[in-house]
Design a protein around this motif. Structure first.
Motif, PDB file in Angstrom:
ATOM      1  N   GLN A 164      52.941 -71.541   7.737  1.00  0.00           N
ATOM      2  CA  GLN A 164      52.458 -70.566   8.714  1.00  0.00           C
ATOM      3  C   GLN A 164      51.597 -71.232   9.778  1.00  0.00           C
ATOM      4  OE1 GLN A 164      50.132 -67.378   7.016  1.00  0.00           O
ATOM      5  NE2 GLN A 164      49.287 -66.792   8.993  1.00  0.00           N
ATOM      6  N   ARG A 165      50.685 -72.097   9.366  1.00  0.00           N
ATOM      7  CA  ARG A 165      49.800 -72.775  10.315  1.00  0.00           C
ATOM      8  C   ARG A 165      50.587 -73.694  11.254  1.00  0.00           C
ATOM      9  NH1 ARG A 165      44.516 -71.900  11.439  1.00  0.00           N
ATOM     10  NH2 ARG A 165      44.013 -74.127  11.359  1.00  0.00           N
ATOM     11  N   GLU A 214      51.683 -70.661  -2.707  1.00  0.00           N
ATOM     12  CA  GLU A 214      50.828 -69.996  -1.722  1.00  0.00           C
ATOM     13  C   GLU A 214      50.291 -70.997  -0.701  1.00  0.00           C
ATOM     14  OE1 GLU A 214      47.773 -67.660  -3.476  1.00  0.00           O
ATOM     15  OE2 GLU A 214      49.157 -66.236  -4.433  1.00  0.00           O
ATOM     16  N   GLU A 215      49.899 -72.166  -1.176  1.00  0.00           N
ATOM     17  CA  GLU A 215      49.384 -73.194  -0.269  1.00  0.00           C
ATOM     18  C   GLU A 215      50.490 -73.689   0.668  1.00  0.00           C
ATOM     19  OE1 GLU A 215      46.801 -76.074   1.489  1.00  0.00           O
ATOM     20  OE2 GLU A 215      46.491 -74.184   0.420  1.00  0.00           O
ATOM     21  N   GLU A 217      52.341 -71.487  13.796  1.00  0.00           N
ATOM     22  CA  GLU A 217      51.427 -70.909  14.775  1.00  0.00           C
ATOM     23  C   GLU A 217      51.031 -71.927  15.844  1.00  0.00           C
ATOM     24  OE1 GLU A 217      48.131 -69.409  12.593  1.00  0.00           O
ATOM     25  OE2 GLU A 217      49.213 -67.640  11.854  1.00  0.00           O
ATOM     26  N   ALA A 237      53.181 -72.029   1.657  1.00  0.00           N
ATOM     27  CA  ALA A 237      53.467 -70.961   2.616  1.00  0.00           C
ATOM     28  C   ALA A 237      52.402 -70.917   3.705  1.00  0.00           C
ATOM     29  CB  ALA A 237      53.568 -69.613   1.906  1.00  0.00           C
ATOM     30  N   TYR A 238      51.161 -71.119   3.315  1.00  0.00           N
ATOM     31  CA  TYR A 238      50.061 -71.115   4.288  1.00  0.00           C
ATOM     32  C   TYR A 238      50.218 -72.267   5.271  1.00  0.00           C
ATOM     33  CZ  TYR A 238      45.359 -71.761   6.179  1.00  0.00           C
ATOM     34  OH  TYR A 238      44.287 -71.932   7.026  1.00  0.00           O
ATOM     35  N   ARG A 239      50.575 -73.448   4.786  1.00  0.00           N
ATOM     36  CA  ARG A 239      50.736 -74.609   5.663  1.00  0.00           C
ATOM     37  C   ARG A 239      51.908 -74.407   6.618  1.00  0.00           C
ATOM     38  NH1 ARG A 239      45.936 -76.825   5.931  1.00  0.00           N
ATOM     39  NH2 ARG A 239      45.084 -77.276   3.862  1.00  0.00           N
TER      40      ARG A 239
END
Length: 230
Positions: free
Chosen positions: A44-45, A37-38, A48, A40-42
């Motif tokens: 995504q950031r 999850e971490e 962006e 995937a979040y990184r």
């Protein structure tokens, strides 16, 4: 009659690895493990904020970085400063330099499937080729590592010239290197604005789609069709 060809680099001849692979390679090299999850979040950031050079443009660009972003390809220092700043904005300041360094390695780039065949066909026909790129680092080692350097006659890189596409000056310099009139030199690229700047000189232009390597078969082969049979 076309007597020479200019090619863009990123998104035209070669494609940068995905943000996921880019971050994964740097984390592995640093011995860092993130939960799914971490991670995937990184990813995504970073996506962006457009932190991957050659990847998607930023969706979020802080006002204080706008001028640096516009002029990032005019020098090596500006290029590194722009992209490492975006990585910091994405929340990974400790990996900013390592991520930037990774994108300059040959392993981070893959040629499109028709890149080598197209360049070899141009060589067979005796047509000179130059790469014209908005970039802040020397891409020649990438071409050498992928066995493409011998198929390119010259490189016109914005950070070395101090001018960037769509300024007609960079295309004129390329034509001068070839010793050809602009009307005799085809420009092939993926950016309608940047690469389209060659039209101001009278160069014919052919656009290809900036897609993942496995999703753009035949884009450069179409450009060969503009040269006629040989």
């Amino acid at each position: 009659m076309i007597k020479g060809v200019m090619f863009d680099f990123s998104g035209t001849l070669l494609r940068i690895e995905s943000t996921k692979k880019w971050l994964g390679a740097v984390l592995t090299a640093a011995g860092i493990s993130l939960a799914d999850e971490e991670f995937a979040y990184r990813v995504q950031r970073l996506t962006e904020y457009g932190a991957l050079p050659g990847g998607p443009a930023p969706l979020h660009l802080p006002t204080r970085l706008e001028a640096l972003w516009r002029e990032r390809d005019l020098s090596a220092g500006q290029h590194r400063a722009a992209y490492t700043a975006l990585t910091r904005e994405a929340g990974l300041p400790e990996l900013a330099q390592a991520l930037y360094d990774r994108h300059m390695t040959p392993a981070a780039w893959r040629p499109y499937q028709d890149t080598e065949p197209t360049l070899r066909e141009l060589r067979r026909r005796g047509l000179p080729v130059v790469v014209v790129s908005n970039i802040g680092w020397d891409l020649r080692p990438v071409f050498r590592a992928h066995g493409l350097d011998d198929l390119v006659d010259d490189y016109l890189l914005s950070f070395e010239l101090g001018t960037q596409k769509p300024d007609p000056a960079i295309f004129r310099a390329a034509c001068d290197r070839l010793g050809l009139a602009p009307a005799d030199v085809l420009m092939v690229g993926d950016n309608r604005i940047a690469d389209g700047g060659a039209q101001a000189l009278g160069c014919p232009v052919h656009f290809v789609d900036h897609l993942p390597v496995d999703q753009r078969p035949g884009g450069l082969v179409q450009a060969l069709g503009l040269l006629g049979s040989s």
